[in-house]
Design an enzyme around this catalytic site. Sequence first.
Site, PDB file in Angstrom:
ATOM      1  N   TYR A 181      -1.958   3.051  -2.429  1.00 31.18           N
ATOM      2  CA  TYR A 181      -2.349   2.473  -3.721  1.00 31.18           C
ATOM      3  C   TYR A 181      -1.305   1.512  -4.276  1.00 31.18           C
ATOM      4  CZ  TYR A 181      -0.075   6.709  -5.912  1.00 31.18           C
ATOM      5  OH  TYR A 181       0.757   7.727  -6.312  1.00 31.18           O
ATOM      6  N   GLU A 182      -1.684   0.840  -5.347  1.00 33.00           N
ATOM      7  CA  GLU A 182      -0.899  -0.270  -5.921  1.00 33.00           C
ATOM      8  C   GLU A 182      -0.694  -1.388  -4.898  1.00 33.00           C
ATOM      9  OE1 GLU A 182      -0.330  -0.655  -8.948  1.00 33.00           O
ATOM     10  OE2 GLU A 182      -0.784   1.351  -9.668  1.00 33.00           O
ATOM     11  N   GLY A 183      -1.679  -1.617  -4.071  1.00 35.57           N
ATOM     12  CA  GLY A 183      -1.585  -2.619  -3.017  1.00 35.57           C
ATOM     13  C   GLY A 183      -1.064  -1.970  -1.748  1.00 35.57           C
TER      14      GLY A 183
END
Length: 594
Positions: free
Chosen positions: A441-443
């Site tokens: 997550y978060e890229g």
Amino acid sequence: MAEYQAPLRDIRFVLNETFAADQLWQSLPGLNGAIDADTAEAMLEEAAKITSQTIAPLNRNGDEEGAVWNNGEVTTPAGFKQAYATYAEGGWVGLAGNPEFGGLGMPKTLGVQVEEMIYGANSSFALYIALTAGSTLALDAHGSEELKQKYLPNMYAGTWAGTMCLTEPHAGTDLGIIRTKAVPEADGSYAVTGTKIFITGGEHDLTENIIHLVLAKLPDAPAGPKGISLFLVPKFLVNEDGSLGERNTLSCGSIEHKMGIKGSATCVMNFDGAKGYLIGELNKGLNAMFTMMNYERLSIGIQGIGCAEASYQTAVAYARERIQSRAPTGAVQPDKAADPIMVHPDVRRMLLTMKAMTEGSRAFSTYVGMQLDISKFADDEQIKKKGEDLVALLTPVAKAFFTDVGFESCVHGQQVLGGHGYIREWGQEQLVRDVRIAQIYEGTNGIQALDLMGRKTVANGGAFFKVFADEIEAFISENDAAEMGEFIEPLQAALENLKELTAQVIDNSKANPNEIGAASVEYLHTFGYTAYAYMWARMAKAALTAEQGADGFYQGKLATARFYFKRLLPRIHSLSASVRAGSDVLFELESAQF
């Protein structure tokens, strides 16, 4: 099972002896003298106490009980609500918040230490804090004065929480194709309609209100990312006097059943004409959100450090106590049936890898925190620009490399315990599951690598990279003494290798754009190991010049530095060979041949 304890001794070493953080803080006019060494020490002590004594004991229960969804309402695991209230009462939610609206105004260099402690104690719990901190950052940077006055004080106080709502069922990395709509209303607000998924803390029982930051498009917005705007959409509307009004037309449709971080509610959020308020300018929402994302990506990277530290503590305690077989050189404890597994070379390899990578990560997170502080609080434009360039360059490295090596460390920690590492009661299998999400997550880490290689390196001809390389070269030239030679020489060789690699990819990409993506992951890892070599050289210098104490801390630091340079830094050679191999081999197969 070892109980998590905040690694204060090493944190002090990194802050005070390696980077002289107090001198940095005093040199930054924008901090207005808000912090000094004594204040920082008191805050670290208190943070260590609350994370170790109040939050860490809830970690296993949080995993076993998990967040529970029932008819749109989410209940967090037992103890979370009380612990959150205690944490909020101490002002920790607004640690780095704007003092004008009730935040404590502390620097990120201190904040990263507290973040590591809370992630190490309980990743699920930490995420509720992290999302609020990130959303307040975006609101403070881009919101109107009215919105800031109305929402920030209660968010900093922990009375209200925050989220960020980006992802949709069909739109993850490619946010330009989101479908959530925002229709202007006569009163200046917007009616927001759409579905967002994977929303951390989208619904929970920790706070009175939840403030959602939602990416959406106006009906006539330009196509792609240039048409995205950012809106503040509260769970409960807020009256003019600051009291809570009626519930907004939004709801939590469900929560995800996940591999790990089970105490964190990962929600499907439905917005049905919900009242929202524009943050910043129309069609500039992605820029506003990235103010938050840079800090969030560092924060998620730090999740990798915290989990690795927790795993290391358990693994070391177990390796000292567990007796199996005899040492290769003969019995170490002849009065017992066997020797502690600490005597075996492979166990030491795993523990030293964990120690070297976690302490290197801690130093690098502090270094990146320093650049964030410089870019925010410095008044010298040249110094500020250097900080901004380094933040842009190093953020994807921090997010991806911290979490990749954090996952590796947690697997090592599990392996040290053998069969017990696979058993729930020891906590190692939970850490492996919890930290795995941080690579996604978060890229995703692949996207971080593409960002580093493409936008942050190739796109500007290596300009950002040169800023970092020049700093390392200056350090090398200043420390070419005989006592530092064992660290300086491999650092210099690693830097030269990275410079050559950078130039090659920039040059090759001119003829073949596939070279960027083909090189990106291995390049990021080569960059990470080289950056850690710089961190370890700085830590070695601090340890060499320190007055040696009876506890053996500095000797241990130097021994770990030697292990890093001799056993871990050489990984760059295979990584670099992969980068130099180019992209052609990736495209020899037709799609049907996979």
